[in-house]
Design an enzyme around this catalytic site. Sequence first.
Site, PDB file in Angstrom:
ATOM      1  CG  LEU A 124      -1.714   1.294   1.480  1.00 48.01           C
ATOM      2  CD1 LEU A 124      -2.686   1.553   0.335  1.00 48.01           C
ATOM      3  CD2 LEU A 124      -2.463   1.216   2.801  1.00 48.01           C
ATOM      4  CB  THR A 125       3.564   2.375   2.308  1.00 45.26           C
ATOM      5  OG1 THR A 125       2.810   2.104   3.490  1.00 45.26           O
ATOM      6  CG2 THR A 125       4.412   3.612   2.538  1.00 45.26           C
ATOM      7  CD  GLN A 278      12.078   1.208  48.978  1.00 46.13           C
ATOM      8  OE1 GLN A 278      12.280   2.416  49.003  1.00 46.13           O
ATOM      9  NE2 GLN A 278      11.329   0.595  49.880  1.00 46.13           N
ATOM     10  N   GLY A 338      21.439  -1.302  32.647  1.00 48.23           N
ATOM     11  CA  GLY A 338      22.568  -0.385  32.667  1.00 48.23           C
ATOM     12  C   GLY A 338      23.361  -0.464  31.362  1.00 48.23           C
ATOM     13  CD  GLU A 362      -1.152  -4.034  10.498  1.00 43.52           C
ATOM     14  OE1 GLU A 362      -2.328  -3.653  10.424  1.00 43.52           O
ATOM     15  OE2 GLU A 362      -0.705  -5.029   9.895  1.00 43.52           O
ATOM     16  CB  SER A 365       0.826   6.466  18.163  1.00 48.63           C
ATOM     17  OG  SER A 365       1.509   5.297  18.544  1.00 48.63           O
TER      18      SER A 365
END
Length: 379
Positions: A124-125, A278, A338, A362, A365
């Site tokens: 398509l593109t 934590q 890290g 697809e 966003s």
Amino acid sequence: MIRDQDVLESLRETVRRFVRDRLIPAEAQVENDNAIPAALVEEMRGLGLFGMSIPETYGGLGLTMEEEVTIALELGYTSPAFRSVIGTNNGIGSQGIIVDGTPAQKDYWLPLMARGAVIGSFALTEPDCGSDAGAIVTRAERDGDHYVLNGTKRYITNAPVADVFTLMARTGGPGPGGISAFLVPRDSSGLSLGPVDKKMGQRGTRTCDVILQDCRVPAEAIIGGQEGQGFKTAMKVLNRGRLHIAAVCVGAAQRLCDESVSFARNRVQFGKPIAEHQLVQAMLADSATETFAGRCMVIEAARRFDAGQRIILEAASAKLFCSEMVGRVADRAVQIHGGAGYMQDYAVEHFFRDVRLFRLYEGTSQIQQIIIARELTAA
């Protein structure tokens, strides 16, 4: 809706073992070679993965949407290249034929796609047309009992290995109503391919330009046998594709979570595993929570799809959330690892690059946001 829980669990366990025992060990080879080993593609054929969504009548597994995303969650746990090679056969390449194809098109193409005898690609593109799919300029002119196609398609997934293209071309005036869908075999006269694209990530998912120079195809190659229906056909099957991609994103996020937990348990800093710090725990918790949320969205949307409900909003929401979510999870995974997370010795390095593309194909966003907003504000 799952029809037989025991059968699905057996299939899921088979795919899970295949992913962990065969595909994950091959990820480094795929990265190095930018190709999937032929032996693994053959094993995927044997498992029926090329025909997950194709009806049993044509040799497929005939999975419901909930069953399909359940398997997609497992496939997402490894390199996206493995899922991509079967993607068009289960998505727009086959579903367009299923919903709008002629009986002859169904009888010929669907059994071949279901058993992986042909690999499909969706074209398509174009160089000047991405999100604005209704603006394509590739032309298909009727010439007796043939159509002559001219134009260029860009970034076409599977193009270097495809046997047939579901290709959109303009047969009428401007806008979506002038677009038709064609089934164009790779060996068609006038069809050629550009060089393989060099991408940031998703190595092994090979893309390139598809170039049409007076490419001749028979008139019966038009899906449904009627001009001007191509864009409508694509719209009919997009929800399935969006949910499938969302499920793959969740599978990738789960892999990243598992890799992060394993590393955090074994990496010692300041006299104890970093999993006991934590701030690291907070990153792990956020990633696990978002992965769980994405899984729930995908399953719920799939159940509504199988119940025959209109799920344009739900499918777009799942695609938007899950594609954005897996990017955040990947970023945290690198942070938890890290410096090691920036090295190719660890899977999180290639996943960090791989998952970025999910926010683009697809439907980007931003396109999903537009769809959701239109659904919310429609009279």
